[in-house]
Design a protein around this motif. Structure first.
Motif, PDB file in Angstrom:
ATOM      1  N   HIS A  26       0.835  -1.211   0.000  1.00  0.00           N
ATOM      2  CA  HIS A  26       0.000   0.000   0.000  1.00  0.00           C
ATOM      3  C   HIS A  26       0.867   1.258   0.000  1.00  0.00           C
ATOM      4  CE1 HIS A  26      -3.877  -1.879   0.254  1.00  0.00           C
ATOM      5  NE2 HIS A  26      -3.570  -2.526   1.365  1.00  0.00           N
ATOM      6  N   ASP A  35      -4.279  11.885   7.187  1.00  0.00           N
ATOM      7  CA  ASP A  35      -5.044  13.132   7.053  1.00  0.00           C
ATOM      8  C   ASP A  35      -5.096  13.605   5.602  1.00  0.00           C
ATOM      9  OD1 ASP A  35      -5.621  13.196   9.771  1.00  0.00           O
ATOM     10  OD2 ASP A  35      -3.817  14.345  10.242  1.00  0.00           O
ATOM     11  N   LYS A  51      -5.898  10.904  11.212  1.00  0.00           N
ATOM     12  CA  LYS A  51      -6.600   9.788  10.586  1.00  0.00           C
ATOM     13  C   LYS A  51      -5.682   9.092   9.588  1.00  0.00           C
ATOM     14  CE  LYS A  51     -10.692  10.965  12.236  1.00  0.00           C
ATOM     15  NZ  LYS A  51     -11.270  10.351  13.356  1.00  0.00           N
ATOM     16  N   VAL A  52      -5.450   7.798   9.824  1.00  0.00           N
ATOM     17  CA  VAL A  52      -4.677   6.971   8.903  1.00  0.00           C
ATOM     18  C   VAL A  52      -5.683   6.212   8.046  1.00  0.00           C
ATOM     19  CG1 VAL A  52      -3.013   5.086   8.699  1.00  0.00           C
ATOM     20  CG2 VAL A  52      -2.766   6.773  10.522  1.00  0.00           C
ATOM     21  N   HIS A  53      -5.462   6.238   6.724  1.00  0.00           N
ATOM     22  CA  HIS A  53      -6.401   5.606   5.803  1.00  0.00           C
ATOM     23  C   HIS A  53      -5.622   4.838   4.744  1.00  0.00           C
ATOM     24  CE1 HIS A  53     -10.022   5.185   3.367  1.00  0.00           C
ATOM     25  NE2 HIS A  53      -9.297   5.547   2.336  1.00  0.00           N
ATOM     26  N   VAL A  54      -6.134   3.665   4.398  1.00  0.00           N
ATOM     27  CA  VAL A  54      -5.586   2.888   3.296  1.00  0.00           C
ATOM     28  C   VAL A  54      -6.600   2.959   2.167  1.00  0.00           C
ATOM     29  CG1 VAL A  54      -4.808   0.634   2.505  1.00  0.00           C
ATOM     30  CG2 VAL A  54      -4.353   1.335   4.848  1.00  0.00           C
ATOM     31  N   ALA A  55      -6.225   3.590   1.072  1.00  0.00           N
ATOM     32  CA  ALA A  55      -7.139   3.765  -0.054  1.00  0.00           C
ATOM     33  C   ALA A  55      -7.612   2.406  -0.553  1.00  0.00           C
ATOM     34  CB  ALA A  55      -6.458   4.530  -1.175  1.00  0.00           C
ATOM     35  N   SER A  57      -9.752   0.546   1.031  1.00  0.00           N
ATOM     36  CA  SER A  57     -10.178  -0.353   2.105  1.00  0.00           C
ATOM     37  C   SER A  57     -11.159   0.345   3.018  1.00  0.00           C
ATOM     38  CB  SER A  57      -8.990  -0.864   2.909  1.00  0.00           C
ATOM     39  OG  SER A  57      -8.370   0.163   3.605  1.00  0.00           O
TER      40      SER A  57
END
Length: 57
Positions: A26, A35, A51-55, A57
């Motif tokens: 990823h 963020d 905010k940590v996000h995995v595109a 998912s």
């Protein structure tokens, strides 16, 4: 007042249950974000409320 340890993007991703392999895939694909900004370094600190996000998912 007790200081909380600084958590990193990598620690957040592992705590979410992602394997090291998957986290690296990823990151390499530019799909790991903090963020809304793409993260290239898994040791990037996550600020309080970040905010940590995995595109995808």
């Amino acid at each position: 007042m007790t200081e909380q340890p600084i958590r990193t993007v990598g620690e957040f991703a592992r705590a979410a249950g992602l394997s090291e392999d998957r986290i690296e895939r990823h990151r390499a694909a530019g799909a790991l974000m903090l963020d809304g900004e793409t993260v290239t370094d898994l040791d990037t600190p996550v600020p309080d409320g970040g905010k940590v996000h995995v595109a995808g998912s």
